[in-house]
Design a protein around this motif. Structure first.
Motif, PDB file in Angstrom:
ATOM      1  N   LEU A 390       0.830  -1.201   0.000  1.00  0.00           N
ATOM      2  CA  LEU A 390       0.000   0.000   0.000  1.00  0.00           C
ATOM      3  C   LEU A 390       0.868   1.257   0.000  1.00  0.00           C
ATOM      4  CD1 LEU A 390      -2.984   0.891   0.085  1.00  0.00           C
ATOM      5  CD2 LEU A 390      -2.782   1.017   2.579  1.00  0.00           C
ATOM      6  N   ASP A 391       1.940   1.254   0.782  1.00  0.00           N
ATOM      7  CA  ASP A 391       2.823   2.424   0.855  1.00  0.00           C
ATOM      8  C   ASP A 391       3.483   2.734  -0.481  1.00  0.00           C
ATOM      9  OD1 ASP A 391       2.347   3.056   3.472  1.00  0.00           O
ATOM     10  OD2 ASP A 391       4.178   2.167   4.269  1.00  0.00           O
ATOM     11  N   TYR A 392       3.885   1.700  -1.209  1.00  0.00           N
ATOM     12  CA  TYR A 392       4.705   1.901  -2.402  1.00  0.00           C
ATOM     13  C   TYR A 392       3.920   1.886  -3.711  1.00  0.00           C
ATOM     14  CZ  TYR A 392       9.122   1.590   0.152  1.00  0.00           C
ATOM     15  OH  TYR A 392      10.180   1.835   0.990  1.00  0.00           O
ATOM     16  N   LYS A 393       2.762   1.249  -3.724  1.00  0.00           N
ATOM     17  CA  LYS A 393       2.093   1.042  -5.005  1.00  0.00           C
ATOM     18  C   LYS A 393       0.744   1.744  -5.137  1.00  0.00           C
ATOM     19  CE  LYS A 393       4.340  -3.370  -6.023  1.00  0.00           C
ATOM     20  NZ  LYS A 393       4.162  -4.785  -6.439  1.00  0.00           N
ATOM     21  N   PHE A 394       0.218   2.291  -4.040  1.00  0.00           N
ATOM     22  CA  PHE A 394      -1.111   2.904  -4.120  1.00  0.00           C
ATOM     23  C   PHE A 394      -1.038   4.251  -4.821  1.00  0.00           C
ATOM     24  CE2 PHE A 394      -4.632   5.491  -2.638  1.00  0.00           C
ATOM     25  CZ  PHE A 394      -5.700   4.637  -2.821  1.00  0.00           C
ATOM     26  N   ASP A 427      -1.242  11.392   7.264  1.00  0.00           N
ATOM     27  CA  ASP A 427      -0.144  11.469   6.289  1.00  0.00           C
ATOM     28  C   ASP A 427      -0.676  11.621   4.871  1.00  0.00           C
ATOM     29  OD1 ASP A 427       2.068  11.459   7.897  1.00  0.00           O
ATOM     30  OD2 ASP A 427       2.501   9.328   7.693  1.00  0.00           O
ATOM     31  N   PHE A 428      -1.705  10.840   4.539  1.00  0.00           N
ATOM     32  CA  PHE A 428      -2.242  10.901   3.169  1.00  0.00           C
ATOM     33  C   PHE A 428      -2.844  12.279   2.895  1.00  0.00           C
ATOM     34  CE2 PHE A 428      -4.770  10.148  -0.536  1.00  0.00           C
ATOM     35  CZ  PHE A 428      -4.124   9.123  -1.213  1.00  0.00           C
ATOM     36  N   LYS A 429      -3.552  12.837   3.874  1.00  0.00           N
ATOM     37  CA  LYS A 429      -4.126  14.170   3.692  1.00  0.00           C
ATOM     38  C   LYS A 429      -3.025  15.217   3.538  1.00  0.00           C
ATOM     39  CE  LYS A 429      -8.387  13.302   6.308  1.00  0.00           C
ATOM     40  NZ  LYS A 429      -9.147  13.625   7.543  1.00  0.00           N
ATOM     41  N   ARG A 430      -1.935  15.034   4.253  1.00  0.00           N
ATOM     42  CA  ARG A 430      -0.852  16.019   4.243  1.00  0.00           C
ATOM     43  C   ARG A 430      -0.013  15.936   2.972  1.00  0.00           C
ATOM     44  NH1 ARG A 430       3.719  16.544   9.077  1.00  0.00           N
ATOM     45  NH2 ARG A 430       4.824  18.361   8.235  1.00  0.00           N
ATOM     46  N   TYR A 431       0.270  14.707   2.510  1.00  0.00           N
ATOM     47  CA  TYR A 431       1.195  14.523   1.388  1.00  0.00           C
ATOM     48  C   TYR A 431       0.517  14.060   0.101  1.00  0.00           C
ATOM     49  CZ  TYR A 431       4.600  14.678   5.184  1.00  0.00           C
ATOM     50  OH  TYR A 431       5.335  15.053   6.278  1.00  0.00           O
ATOM     51  N   ASN A 432      -0.781  13.736   0.185  1.00  0.00           N
ATOM     52  CA  ASN A 432      -1.524  13.202  -0.960  1.00  0.00           C
ATOM     53  C   ASN A 432      -0.906  11.906  -1.475  1.00  0.00           C
ATOM     54  OD1 ASN A 432      -3.773  13.341  -2.666  1.00  0.00           O
ATOM     55  ND2 ASN A 432      -2.556  14.221  -4.324  1.00  0.00           N
ATOM     56  N   MET A 433      -0.352  11.134  -0.571  1.00  0.00           N
ATOM     57  CA  MET A 433       0.220   9.818  -0.867  1.00  0.00           C
ATOM     58  C   MET A 433       0.366   9.083   0.465  1.00  0.00           C
ATOM     59  SD  MET A 433       4.223  10.767  -1.691  1.00  0.00           S
ATOM     60  CE  MET A 433       3.759  11.806  -3.069  1.00  0.00           C
ATOM     61  N   PRO A 434       0.491   7.754   0.437  1.00  0.00           N
ATOM     62  CA  PRO A 434       0.534   7.002   1.694  1.00  0.00           C
ATOM     63  C   PRO A 434       1.717   7.334   2.589  1.00  0.00           C
ATOM     64  CG  PRO A 434       0.009   5.549  -0.133  1.00  0.00           C
ATOM     65  CD  PRO A 434       0.423   6.858  -0.727  1.00  0.00           C
ATOM     66  N   ILE A 435       2.846   7.662   1.972  1.00  0.00           N
ATOM     67  CA  ILE A 435       4.056   7.903   2.752  1.00  0.00           C
ATOM     68  C   ILE A 435       4.863   8.978   2.039  1.00  0.00           C
ATOM     69  CG2 ILE A 435       5.388   6.093   1.582  1.00  0.00           C
ATOM     70  CD1 ILE A 435       6.677   5.434   4.260  1.00  0.00           C
ATOM     71  N   THR A 437       7.737  11.014   0.247  1.00  0.00           N
ATOM     72  CA  THR A 437       8.802  10.460  -0.591  1.00  0.00           C
ATOM     73  C   THR A 437      10.139  10.392   0.134  1.00  0.00           C
ATOM     74  OG1 THR A 437       9.148  12.675  -1.509  1.00  0.00           O
ATOM     75  CG2 THR A 437       7.736  11.178  -2.747  1.00  0.00           C
ATOM     76  N   HIS A 438      10.375  11.295   1.089  1.00  0.00           N
ATOM     77  CA  HIS A 438      11.662  11.280   1.788  1.00  0.00           C
ATOM     78  C   HIS A 438      11.726  10.186   2.845  1.00  0.00           C
ATOM     79  CE1 HIS A 438       9.037  13.944   4.178  1.00  0.00           C
ATOM     80  NE2 HIS A 438       9.723  13.536   5.228  1.00  0.00           N
ATOM     81  N   GLN A 439      10.650   9.403   2.994  1.00  0.00           N
ATOM     82  CA  GLN A 439      10.655   8.312   3.963  1.00  0.00           C
ATOM     83  C   GLN A 439      10.508   6.957   3.288  1.00  0.00           C
ATOM     84  OE1 GLN A 439       7.985   8.736   7.278  1.00  0.00           O
ATOM     85  NE2 GLN A 439       8.512  10.863   7.616  1.00  0.00           N
ATOM     86  N   SER A 560      16.701  12.809  13.635  1.00  0.00           N
ATOM     87  CA  SER A 560      15.780  13.802  13.092  1.00  0.00           C
ATOM     88  C   SER A 560      14.825  13.127  12.127  1.00  0.00           C
ATOM     89  CB  SER A 560      16.557  14.910  12.374  1.00  0.00           C
ATOM     90  OG  SER A 560      17.294  14.375  11.296  1.00  0.00           O
ATOM     91  N   ASP A 561      13.827  13.882  11.706  1.00  0.00           N
ATOM     92  CA  ASP A 561      12.863  13.387  10.734  1.00  0.00           C
ATOM     93  C   ASP A 561      13.609  12.890   9.489  1.00  0.00           C
ATOM     94  OD1 ASP A 561      10.228  14.994   8.821  1.00  0.00           O
ATOM     95  OD2 ASP A 561      10.361  12.965   9.567  1.00  0.00           O
ATOM     96  N   PRO A 562      13.348  11.713   8.945  1.00  0.00           N
ATOM     97  CA  PRO A 562      12.184  10.876   9.209  1.00  0.00           C
ATOM     98  C   PRO A 562      12.518   9.563   9.923  1.00  0.00           C
ATOM     99  CG  PRO A 562      13.014  10.415   7.043  1.00  0.00           C
ATOM    100  CD  PRO A 562      14.006  11.331   7.697  1.00  0.00           C
ATOM    101  N   HIS A 563      13.504   9.537  10.772  1.00  0.00           N
ATOM    102  CA  HIS A 563      14.024   8.284  11.298  1.00  0.00           C
ATOM    103  C   HIS A 563      13.386   7.941  12.642  1.00  0.00           C
ATOM    104  CE1 HIS A 563      16.566   5.023  12.179  1.00  0.00           C
ATOM    105  NE2 HIS A 563      17.543   5.661  12.781  1.00  0.00           N
ATOM    106  N   ARG A 564      12.412   7.024  12.635  1.00  0.00           N
ATOM    107  CA  ARG A 564      11.810   6.578  13.890  1.00  0.00           C
ATOM    108  C   ARG A 564      12.796   5.695  14.652  1.00  0.00           C
ATOM    109  NH1 ARG A 564       7.172   6.965  10.558  1.00  0.00           N
ATOM    110  NH2 ARG A 564       5.442   8.043  11.580  1.00  0.00           N
TER     111      ARG A 564
END
Length: 617
Positions: A390-394, A427-435, A437-439, A560-564
């Motif tokens: 879902l993260d990579y192909k949606f 995240d989807f509302k903010r970036y218009n994608m599941p994840i 791109t920098h993550q 720092s962002d984006p490293h959990r």
């Protein structure tokens, strides 16, 4: 004089990053003099018809092997056969259980068989091999076992030497011999000197050829780095140090007509014609094992099954290179070896009890597969794979994403709030994608495994040891597994300490203890940021009588962002959701804490943007 100027210009162009083109003949003279010649027909110097594979001799050599052994390779002089037999030990089953997707290993006994008299010599027990190659003389065999240890066997001395003991199971994966058999190239970049048993370079020099396959008397197909330090496959003539680029990528296999290669390690399979140097794409997904049949030209490879609900995670694909027509068979493991006789594929299963062979011609499967992942392990792995897919192909609307996300993620509040579903939707509302791109990597990682795994009743804590996605909390609801938290570490001391710090801060706001509430943004030199932070606190204090504050989800982040944060002790930041109830209205703010350059976490900043709550920054 003009010729010298031309040669000098070409040297400068090559050294400054000029790309070597396919079919272009490059001659390297005296190590520092380079001449580029372009023939009228750029491919006329490539005599591809001269290359023949002696399948009959391979079959003759394999027939000398005891029937209980499974042949892997025949030496170039046909004097030796490398073969194996699975031991039946379950020593590798625990490791395979941790593989979400990727190659499997099993304990095997290795043998070398002398074809002259049929005598076999045991080399010992190993985890099944990642790569194995004879040198050009056929007297030395190098291989990397499933633990990434590097070995060399010499038929003259009859001795097996352990050249390198790997620190991690995935340290070393591929190898190639130098022409003089004095060194090995590991992972297409590191050079290992056999005499000294040392890595003499972690980044081999550009245009240093390492043999993949002999083509004719002096010409070989080699792997090397170009001057941009990208992987390149080339014809190389050692008699005059000339080469012709075939393709940019990582060599997998070849016959007398084609080379198959991947663009990246274990992903994106291509085929290039040795006659025209034209490339075609075969598979854009992960590639676990692949082979080109020398007798027919057909290509065999394994990749991920797109039906992620299937118990058979992988598919074996057979491709006709002329028509590109594909035949597929579903499998529970992607790992196979092709017999040098090209009659059978030997499958390395995830469980030692299973025994699977496949007829190479018609893909008929002969198996005794009685063991597979239990229901919980299957469900956990399936949810994780669906997350990556879902993260990579949606690429569709928010409404469709929300529907699919609810099949993978959920929010839970016992023992602490964890809101993976809410975070993914924000995240989807903010970036218009599941994840964002920098993550994300360029593609779904072909190998995903549990670095850590703990399953208790209906909860699971796992660590995938990936940079962007590592620590994950999961929960089972109605027999289905869902992801509920990313790097939330709910039982950690860090989360308990952060909760205590945040509760005190909220109490200072609630009970209008202004000095304590704003002290984090008081300094001798004021600035706009500190002033804005104090304004947020003052606004909350002014309306505190009507507000109810709660500590929401806590996520731990590293650097720092984006490293959990992979583990609580490595965390330097904490992202805390603050839930504020104002009558019938509920708002969520974000509070960030940091312990970078500090002994313990301290409050750093507030953010009132509702779209900020899913990310650290």
């Amino acid at each position: 004089m003009k010729r010298l100027i031309l040669i000098f210009s070409i040297i400068i162009a090559l050294l400054s990053g000029c790309t070597v083109k396919q079919g272009q003949l490059i001659v390297i003279e005296d190590g520092n003099r380079v001449e580029v010649r372009q023939d009228k027909s750029p491919y006329e110097h490539l005599n591809v018809e001269s290359r023949k594979f002696p399948i009959d001799k391979y079959i003759e050599a394999v027939n000398k092997v005891d029937g209980i052994l499974k042949p892997l390779a025949v030496s170039p002089d046909y004097s030796m056969v490398l073969a194996f037999q699975t031991t039946g030990s379950s020593v590798a089953d625990a490791f395979n259980r941790r593989v979400v997707v990727g190659n499997m290993v099993q304990e095997v006994s290795l043998y070398v068989i002398t074809t002259e008299n049929g005598e076999s010599k045991s080399l010992g027990k190993f985890l099944s091999l990642k790569d194995f190659r004879f040198d050009e003389t056929g007297k030395s065999l190098a291989f990397i076992d499933g633990n990434s240890n590097l070995y060399m066997y010499n038929s003259i001395s009859g001795q097996l030497q352990k050249l390198v003991s790997a620190e991690k199971w995935n340290s070393y994966n591929t190898l190639s011999w130098s022409k003089d058999s004095k060194s090995l190239m590991i992972n297409s970049r590191m050079e290992f000197d056999i005499a000294s048993r040392e890595f003499i370079s972690i980044a081999v020099e550009s245009y240093t050829p390492f043999i993949k396959s002999k083509f004719s008397d002096n010409s070989y197909i080699v792997q090397m780095k170009n001057n941009d330090y990208n992987d390149m496959i080339a014809f190389y003539d050692f008699s005059n140090k000339s080469f012709t680029s075939i393709a940019n990528g990582i060599y997998i296999d070849s016959d007398n007509s084609n080379v198959i290669y991947t663009k990246d390690y274990m992903s994106v399979l291509n085929i290039v014609s040795l006659k025209t140097l034209e490339s075609k794409s075969i598979e854009n997904g992960p590639i676990y094992c692949s082979y080109i049949m020398k007798s027919t030209g057909d290509i065999l490879y394994t990749t991920l099954n797109n039906d992620l609900d299937s118990r058979s995670r992988y598919v074996l694909v057979k491709v006709n290179p002329a028509t590109m027509a594909k035949t597929t068979v579903k499998l529970g493991s992607p790992t196979f070896y092709m017999s040098p006789a090209e009659d059978k594929l030997y499958i390395i299963s995830g469980y030692s009890e299973n025994d699977i062979e496949i007829d190479a011609r018609d893909l008929r499967v002969h198996q005794n597969e009685s063991v597979s992942d239990d229901t919980d392990m299957y469900g956990i792995k399936t949810a994780l794979l669906k997350m990556f897919q879902l993260d990579y192909k949606f690429n569709d609307t928010y409404e469709k994403y929300e529907s699919k996300a609810k099949e993978i993620y959920t929010n839970t509040y016992d023992p602490l709030p964890q809101e993976a579903l809410e975070n993914k939707l924000v995240d989807f509302k903010r970036y218009n994608m599941p994840i964002p791109t920098h993550q994300r990597e360029d593609h779904i990682p072909p190998t995903i495994y549990f670095d850590q795994l703990s399953v208790t009743a209906n909860k699971a804590s796992i660590n995938l040891a990936l940079y962007y996605i590592n620590s994950i909390e999961m929960v089972k609801k109605a027999d289905n597994w869902y992801i509920t938290g990313f790097s939330t570490h709910p039982s950690s001391k860090e989360v308990a300490d952060i909760t205590s710090i945040v509760k005190k801060h909220l109490n200072d706001i609630k009970y209008k203890n202004r000095d304590e509430a704003v002290k984090h943004w008081i300094a001798k030199e004021d600035n706009d940021f500190r002033a804005a932070q104090r304004e947020i606190i003052e606004d909350l204090i002014d309306t505190a009588d009507e507000l109810i504050f709660e500590v929401g989800e806590i996520e731990l982040w590293s650097l720092s962002d984006p490293h959990r944060a992979e583990s609580p002790d490595r965390s330097t930041y904490a992202k805390v959701k603050i839930v504020i109830h104002d009558g019938n209205n509920t708002m969520k703010y974000k509070l960030v804490l940091s312990r970078q350059y500090k002994q313990q976490f301290e409050i750093e900043s507030w953010n009132t943007d509702p779209l900020s709550i899913s990310q650290l920054f």
